[in-house]
Scaffold this motif. Sequence first.
Motif, PDB file in Angstrom:
ATOM      1  N   PHE A 122       0.741  -1.110   0.003  1.00 42.70           N
ATOM      2  CA  PHE A 122       0.143   0.027   0.266  1.00 42.70           C
ATOM      3  C   PHE A 122       0.766   1.286   0.074  1.00 42.70           C
ATOM      4  O   PHE A 122       2.012   1.346   0.521  1.00 42.70           O
ATOM      5  CB  PHE A 122      -0.990  -0.003   1.159  1.00 42.70           C
ATOM      6  N   LYS A 123       0.413   2.225  -0.646  1.00 41.51           N
ATOM      7  CA  LYS A 123       0.998   3.550  -0.733  1.00 41.51           C
ATOM      8  C   LYS A 123       0.250   4.407   0.380  1.00 41.51           C
ATOM      9  O   LYS A 123      -0.941   4.371   0.601  1.00 41.51           O
ATOM     10  CB  LYS A 123       0.929   4.346  -1.772  1.00 41.51           C
ATOM     11  N   VAL A 124       1.245   5.288   1.060  1.00 42.16           N
ATOM     12  CA  VAL A 124       0.841   6.232   2.158  1.00 42.16           C
ATOM     13  C   VAL A 124       1.201   7.354   2.022  1.00 42.16           C
ATOM     14  O   VAL A 124       2.352   7.800   1.363  1.00 42.16           O
ATOM     15  CB  VAL A 124       1.481   5.676   3.609  1.00 42.16           C
ATOM     16  N   ILE A 125       0.416   8.363   2.215  1.00 47.64           N
ATOM     17  CA  ILE A 125       0.777   9.830   2.231  1.00 47.64           C
ATOM     18  C   ILE A 125       0.249  10.393   3.567  1.00 47.64           C
ATOM     19  O   ILE A 125      -1.061   9.917   3.949  1.00 47.64           O
ATOM     20  CB  ILE A 125       0.480  10.797   1.196  1.00 47.64           C
ATOM     21  N   THR A 126       1.083  11.114   4.317  1.00 45.37           N
ATOM     22  CA  THR A 126       0.639  11.909   5.444  1.00 45.37           C
ATOM     23  C   THR A 126      -0.143  13.319   5.157  1.00 45.37           C
ATOM     24  O   THR A 126       0.595  13.937   4.726  1.00 45.37           O
ATOM     25  CB  THR A 126       1.578  12.014   6.717  1.00 45.37           C
ATOM     26  N   GLN A 127      -1.357  13.371   5.612  1.00 46.98           N
ATOM     27  CA  GLN A 127      -2.259  14.579   4.981  1.00 46.98           C
ATOM     28  C   GLN A 127      -2.003  15.688   6.118  1.00 46.98           C
ATOM     29  O   GLN A 127      -1.822  15.598   7.266  1.00 46.98           O
ATOM     30  CB  GLN A 127      -3.775  14.164   4.957  1.00 46.98           C
ATOM     31  N   GLY A 128      -1.628  16.891   5.430  1.00 49.44           N
ATOM     32  CA  GLY A 128      -1.764  18.195   6.177  1.00 49.44           C
ATOM     33  C   GLY A 128      -0.328  18.596   6.744  1.00 49.44           C
ATOM     34  O   GLY A 128      -0.228  19.544   7.717  1.00 49.44           O
ATOM     35  N   VAL A 129       0.643  17.738   6.482  1.00 49.86           N
ATOM     36  CA  VAL A 129       2.161  18.033   7.216  1.00 49.86           C
ATOM     37  C   VAL A 129       2.934  18.503   6.125  1.00 49.86           C
ATOM     38  O   VAL A 129       2.802  18.244   4.953  1.00 49.86           O
ATOM     39  CB  VAL A 129       2.523  16.450   7.745  1.00 49.86           C
ATOM     40  N   THR A 130       3.808  19.650   6.695  1.00 46.89           N
ATOM     41  CA  THR A 130       4.523  20.392   5.993  1.00 46.89           C
ATOM     42  C   THR A 130       5.525  19.513   5.428  1.00 46.89           C
ATOM     43  O   THR A 130       6.221  18.528   6.077  1.00 46.89           O
ATOM     44  CB  THR A 130       5.140  21.523   6.541  1.00 46.89           C
ATOM     45  N   LYS A 131       5.890  19.303   3.977  1.00 40.51           N
ATOM     46  CA  LYS A 131       6.912  18.606   3.492  1.00 40.51           C
ATOM     47  C   LYS A 131       7.756  19.200   2.407  1.00 40.51           C
ATOM     48  O   LYS A 131       7.452  20.328   2.014  1.00 40.51           O
ATOM     49  CB  LYS A 131       6.011  17.573   2.697  1.00 40.51           C
ATOM     50  N   PRO A 132       8.834  18.668   2.102  1.00 40.16           N
ATOM     51  CA  PRO A 132       9.591  19.231   1.188  1.00 40.16           C
ATOM     52  C   PRO A 132       8.950  19.122  -0.248  1.00 40.16           C
ATOM     53  O   PRO A 132       8.524  18.322  -0.751  1.00 40.16           O
ATOM     54  CB  PRO A 132      10.798  18.411   1.193  1.00 40.16           C
ATOM     55  N   LEU A 133       9.007  20.407  -0.986  1.00 41.46           N
ATOM     56  CA  LEU A 133       8.503  20.607  -2.291  1.00 41.46           C
ATOM     57  C   LEU A 133       9.123  19.559  -3.236  1.00 41.46           C
ATOM     58  O   LEU A 133       8.490  19.445  -4.423  1.00 41.46           O
ATOM     59  CB  LEU A 133       8.337  21.960  -2.817  1.00 41.46           C
ATOM     60  N   ASN A 134      10.506  19.312  -3.101  1.00 43.82           N
ATOM     61  CA  ASN A 134      11.216  18.655  -4.301  1.00 43.82           C
ATOM     62  C   ASN A 134      11.008  17.041  -3.921  1.00 43.82           C
ATOM     63  O   ASN A 134      11.475  16.244  -4.942  1.00 43.82           O
ATOM     64  CB  ASN A 134      12.664  18.940  -4.227  1.00 43.82           C
ATOM     65  N   LYS A 136       8.235  14.128  -4.188  1.00 36.55           N
ATOM     66  CA  LYS A 136       6.863  13.870  -4.430  1.00 36.55           C
ATOM     67  C   LYS A 136       6.351  12.584  -4.732  1.00 36.55           C
ATOM     68  O   LYS A 136       5.313  12.335  -5.229  1.00 36.55           O
ATOM     69  CB  LYS A 136       6.655  14.559  -5.830  1.00 36.55           C
ATOM     70  N   GLN A 137       7.066  11.562  -3.870  1.00 36.01           N
ATOM     71  CA  GLN A 137       6.459  10.304  -4.217  1.00 36.01           C
ATOM     72  C   GLN A 137       5.918   9.641  -2.640  1.00 36.01           C
ATOM     73  O   GLN A 137       6.588   9.964  -1.601  1.00 36.01           O
ATOM     74  CB  GLN A 137       7.956   9.329  -4.417  1.00 36.01           C
ATOM     75  N   PRO A 138       4.914   9.197  -2.810  1.00 30.64           N
ATOM     76  CA  PRO A 138       4.349   8.307  -1.743  1.00 30.64           C
ATOM     77  C   PRO A 138       5.165   7.402  -1.040  1.00 30.64           C
ATOM     78  O   PRO A 138       5.985   6.734  -1.779  1.00 30.64           O
ATOM     79  CB  PRO A 138       2.927   7.933  -2.306  1.00 30.64           C
ATOM     80  N   PHE A 139       4.962   7.185   0.147  1.00 28.94           N
ATOM     81  CA  PHE A 139       5.836   5.855   0.767  1.00 28.94           C
ATOM     82  C   PHE A 139       5.141   4.737   0.359  1.00 28.94           C
ATOM     83  O   PHE A 139       3.630   4.612   0.535  1.00 28.94           O
ATOM     84  CB  PHE A 139       5.738   6.276   2.458  1.00 28.94           C
ATOM     85  N   VAL A 140       5.531   3.804   0.093  1.00 25.44           N
ATOM     86  CA  VAL A 140       5.213   2.312  -0.244  1.00 25.44           C
ATOM     87  C   VAL A 140       5.689   1.219   0.700  1.00 25.44           C
ATOM     88  O   VAL A 140       6.913   1.191   1.229  1.00 25.44           O
ATOM     89  CB  VAL A 140       5.613   1.886  -1.528  1.00 25.44           C
ATOM     90  N   THR A 141       4.744   0.379   1.286  1.00 30.89           N
ATOM     91  CA  THR A 141       5.181  -0.531   2.441  1.00 30.89           C
ATOM     92  C   THR A 141       4.159  -1.640   2.419  1.00 30.89           C
ATOM     93  O   THR A 141       3.133  -1.684   1.825  1.00 30.89           O
ATOM     94  CB  THR A 141       5.123  -0.034   3.922  1.00 30.89           C
ATOM     95  N   ASP A 142       4.464  -2.784   2.943  1.00 34.84           N
ATOM     96  CA  ASP A 142       3.325  -3.768   3.144  1.00 34.84           C
ATOM     97  C   ASP A 142       3.038  -4.233   4.711  1.00 34.84           C
ATOM     98  O   ASP A 142       2.712  -5.186   4.843  1.00 34.84           O
ATOM     99  CB  ASP A 142       3.979  -5.123   2.284  1.00 34.84           C
ATOM    100  N   ASN A 143       3.460  -3.089   5.583  1.00 29.57           N
ATOM    101  CA  ASN A 143       3.411  -3.554   7.030  1.00 29.57           C
ATOM    102  C   ASN A 143       3.298  -2.120   7.497  1.00 29.57           C
ATOM    103  O   ASN A 143       3.567  -1.325   7.050  1.00 29.57           O
ATOM    104  CB  ASN A 143       4.431  -4.483   7.505  1.00 29.57           C
ATOM    105  N   PHE A 144       3.142  -2.176   9.122  1.00 27.78           N
ATOM    106  CA  PHE A 144       3.052  -0.895   9.777  1.00 27.78           C
ATOM    107  C   PHE A 144       4.523  -0.640  10.685  1.00 27.78           C
ATOM    108  O   PHE A 144       4.393   0.211  11.458  1.00 27.78           O
ATOM    109  CB  PHE A 144       1.784  -0.934  10.784  1.00 27.78           C
ATOM    110  N   ASP A 145       5.699  -1.267  10.053  1.00 27.70           N
ATOM    111  CA  ASP A 145       6.840  -1.051  10.723  1.00 27.70           C
ATOM    112  C   ASP A 145       7.579   0.421  10.059  1.00 27.70           C
ATOM    113  O   ASP A 145       8.527   0.190   9.381  1.00 27.70           O
ATOM    114  CB  ASP A 145       7.701  -2.160  10.604  1.00 27.70           C
ATOM    115  N   TYR A 146       6.804   1.466  10.414  1.00 26.75           N
ATOM    116  CA  TYR A 146       7.384   2.740   9.738  1.00 26.75           C
ATOM    117  C   TYR A 146       6.792   3.728  10.735  1.00 26.75           C
ATOM    118  O   TYR A 146       5.827   3.556  11.406  1.00 26.75           O
ATOM    119  CB  TYR A 146       6.925   2.866   8.289  1.00 26.75           C
ATOM    120  N   HIS A 147       7.343   4.920  10.492  1.00 29.62           N
ATOM    121  CA  HIS A 147       6.718   6.202  11.380  1.00 29.62           C
ATOM    122  C   HIS A 147       6.127   6.853  10.560  1.00 29.62           C
ATOM    123  O   HIS A 147       6.396   7.169   9.220  1.00 29.62           O
ATOM    124  CB  HIS A 147       7.851   6.811  11.990  1.00 29.62           C
TER     125      HIS A 147
END
Length: 154
Positions: A122-134, A136-147
């Motif tokens: 699954f692809k993940v994006i955290t909504q409403g959080v300031t992020k670097p403009l350069n 632009k790729q979503p985070f991809v994972t298959d488990n919840f072992d990420y922050h």
Amino acid sequence: MSSPTALNKRGNKVYYKDYIFDSEKEAQFYVRFVENCGLPYEVHPNFNIAKLTKIDGAKISGMRYTPDFIIKGLDGEWLHVIDVKNSFGAYGIDQANKLRFRLFAMKYGHPVEAVVVRKNDFKVITQGVTKPLNEKQPFVTDNFDYHWQDATNY
């Protein structure tokens, strides 16, 4: 999963075990990634994000938000507040969703992660959080072992 199967233009729900999911994708996410993840979780918890307000005798209704899932650490602390979407575009995450996500994060101190389910991950994006403009790729994972901060670069 028993029928009716998917939320579609007719608005059908998916029934699985003791849960009623809003879409086939949401139910698939639960079965494939949440149900046996080894972590405590909640399905469809309900939160008050803005209380009823009175102005000159009139009432402005409050707002509630129900994420699809909250994944917790073994200590009970929230790791992920998940909202399953069809896409990250305006069709998948409209302005009303963005407002609810932002109000939730401001009130509860934890951002919402929008998730798009794929075949093996699954692809993940955290909504409403300031992020670097350069970046632009979503985070991809298959488990919840990420922050959740790993998914702020979209």
